[in-house]
Design a protein around this motif. Structure first.
Motif, PDB file in Angstrom:
ATOM      1  N   VAL A 184      46.059  41.054  43.540  1.00  0.00           N
ATOM      2  CA  VAL A 184      46.904  39.915  43.164  1.00  0.00           C
ATOM      3  C   VAL A 184      47.817  39.588  44.335  1.00  0.00           C
ATOM      4  O   VAL A 184      48.547  40.455  44.834  1.00  0.00           O
ATOM      5  N   LYS A 269      41.998  38.176  43.904  1.00  0.00           N
ATOM      6  CA  LYS A 269      41.390  37.748  42.621  1.00  0.00           C
ATOM      7  C   LYS A 269      42.275  36.715  41.934  1.00  0.00           C
ATOM      8  O   LYS A 269      41.809  35.931  41.126  1.00  0.00           O
ATOM      9  N   GLU A 270      43.569  36.784  42.240  1.00  0.00           N
ATOM     10  CA  GLU A 270      44.490  35.806  41.643  1.00  0.00           C
ATOM     11  C   GLU A 270      45.666  35.589  42.600  1.00  0.00           C
ATOM     12  O   GLU A 270      46.123  36.541  43.245  1.00  0.00           O
TER      13      GLU A 270
END
Ligand code: F3S
Length: 429
Positions: A184, A269-270
């Protein structure tokens, strides 16, 4: 699992029954997790209130533990040196402290250092980058993984104790480099970091933890000038609203010299954006309508000597009212230094109380019944007090921005506590 001769001898009972039980447990635990071997740990930090009978069992026949080990704070607000001054009842603490004395005997025999703090890194338990460690406490785990780059899993109390006794830990999880990269990415480039308060940093951590949950995080955009105290308040809530174990600070922490390295040269991923709006909304989750603040709690995590110096300077020639309280958590080693420097005297003279307890009041919030509102600069304290007291006590975080602006006025004048926004926190009695 590959074992050394010494580990095989431990498992065969040659180092006593306690060592045999601990290492056998760690071997089984490690095998279940796919660990290929045990590795020696550089240090451990253990839960103070470990169940006595289990502790006696795990340490049977063990004279010395195999690694340098420090001890977590007193739980249940039952530090024998401070609980009565804090108005915590004897009925609550005496049974707990009976166990403490017997536990303490065992800890001394093992050579554990009776530190009673959640900031062992401030008082001599300080591993190097790449060392394997086992520290109890989600916040200390996060700190040591992220800021020092020592390798730490989220060990529970029993695994952690077995590691402290044997000096060995299964090689799995965050011990493996491939599991330490961020997934993240937090982008804070839109924020004016120079104007953020400690509570703002704490709110940022609480907000990010809620999104990241158990995933590793990298925060991009912090100034290299950020001081360690602020990093402490930023990181600790990540393991409260979430279960983050590693948070890289790009350009600051050892495994994040640049963003690409922090992400393991992969795409995140984010990506999460944090701005002033997110910080304000997060702080407002712990805001009390009440004009009356009954208690101020500082020191979750325990205060550094610089924080004690600041608190003392704000309390000089002031006095806390008879119906109000100021509790400050720290290590007694730092308290000794604060005595030498005169800070402790100023704090005590103002009726502030210094304690070696867990200031988030875990696990049973024994705060006296007449306390309805607590001001704190720690989201961890606000979060736990609200939950454990079942909302009997309201926590207020925004009020502590005044503390960050060097205002903590504690003036004895009447019977009420008044909070005067921009003028700071004024406690009157
Ligand atoms: Fe320390 Fe308790 Fe806070 S152990 S970090 S004072 S929750």
């Amino acid at each position: 699992m590959i074992l050394t001769r010494e580990e095989e001898a431990m498992a065969a009972g040659q180092y006593g029954p306690g060592m045999e039980k601990c290492i056998t447990f760690l071997i089984k635990f490690g095998e279940a997790l796919g660990a290929d071997k045990l590795v020696k740990v550089a240090s451990a930090h253990v839960f103070n209130a470990f169940p006595l009978e289990l502790l006696a069992d795990l340490t049977e026949g063990v004279d010395q533990a195999e690694t340098f080990t420090t001890i977590h704070p007193f739980m249940s607000l039952c530090d024998p040196l401070s609980y009565e001054k804090m108005g915590i009842s004897k009925e609550h603490c005496i049974p707990k402290n009976n166990d403490h004395d017997r536990r303490s005997e065992i800890y001394r025999r093992l050579g554990f250092f009776e530190t009673y703090t959640c900031v062992p890194m401030y008082i001599g338990n300080f591993p190097k980058k790449g060392d394997h460690v086992s520290w109890f406490g989600s916040s200390t785990q996060l700190f040591i993984n992220s800021i020092v780059g020592a390798k730490q899993n989220r060990d529970g109390a029993v695994v952690n104790m077995a590691i402290a006794i044997t000096g060995r830990a299964p090689n799995w999880g965050f011990f493996l480099d491939k599991n330490r990269h961020a997934e993240v990415l937090v982008d804070i480039k839109g924020l004016d970091t120079a104007s953020l308060t400690t509570s703002d940093y704490s709110a940022m951590g609480y907000y990010i933890g809620g999104i990241a949950q158990e995933r590793n995080v990298a925060i991009n955009g912090l100034s290299r000038d950020i001081v360690l105290e602020r990093i402490k308040y930023l990181l600790h809530p990540l393991s409260i609203s979430g279960a983050v174990s590693i948070c890289h600070l790009v350009g600051i922490t050892p495994e994040a010299p640049d963003l690409e390295t922090a992400l393991g040269h992969k795409k995140p991923k984010e990506t999460v954006y944090v701005g002033a709006e997110e910080i304000k909304k997060t702080k407002d989750k712990f805001y009390s309508e009440s004009e009356q603040i009954d208690l101020v709690i500082l020191g979750c995590p325990h205060c550094s000597i610089q924080e004690l110096k600041k608190i003392a300077s704000l309390l000089k020639n002031k006095q806390i009212g008879s119906n109000q309280g100021l509790w400050i958590g720290t290590a007694h080693q730092l308290y000794d230094l604060a005595e030498t420097m005169g800070y402790a005297k100023t704090i005590k003279k103002a009726n502030g109380i210094i304690s070696r307890s867990c200031m988030a009041t875990i696990p049973d919030c024994a705060i006296p019944d007449d306390v309805k509102t607590v001001a704190t600069n720690s989201f961890k304290t606000a979060h736990y007090i609200s939950i454990i007291s079942k909302d009997r006590i309201k926590a207020d975080i925004p009020i502590m921005d005044s503390f960050d602006k060097d205002i903590l006025e504690v003036i004895k004048t009447g019977d009420h506590v008044k909070v005067l926004g921009e003028q700071g926190l004024i406690i009157t009695a």
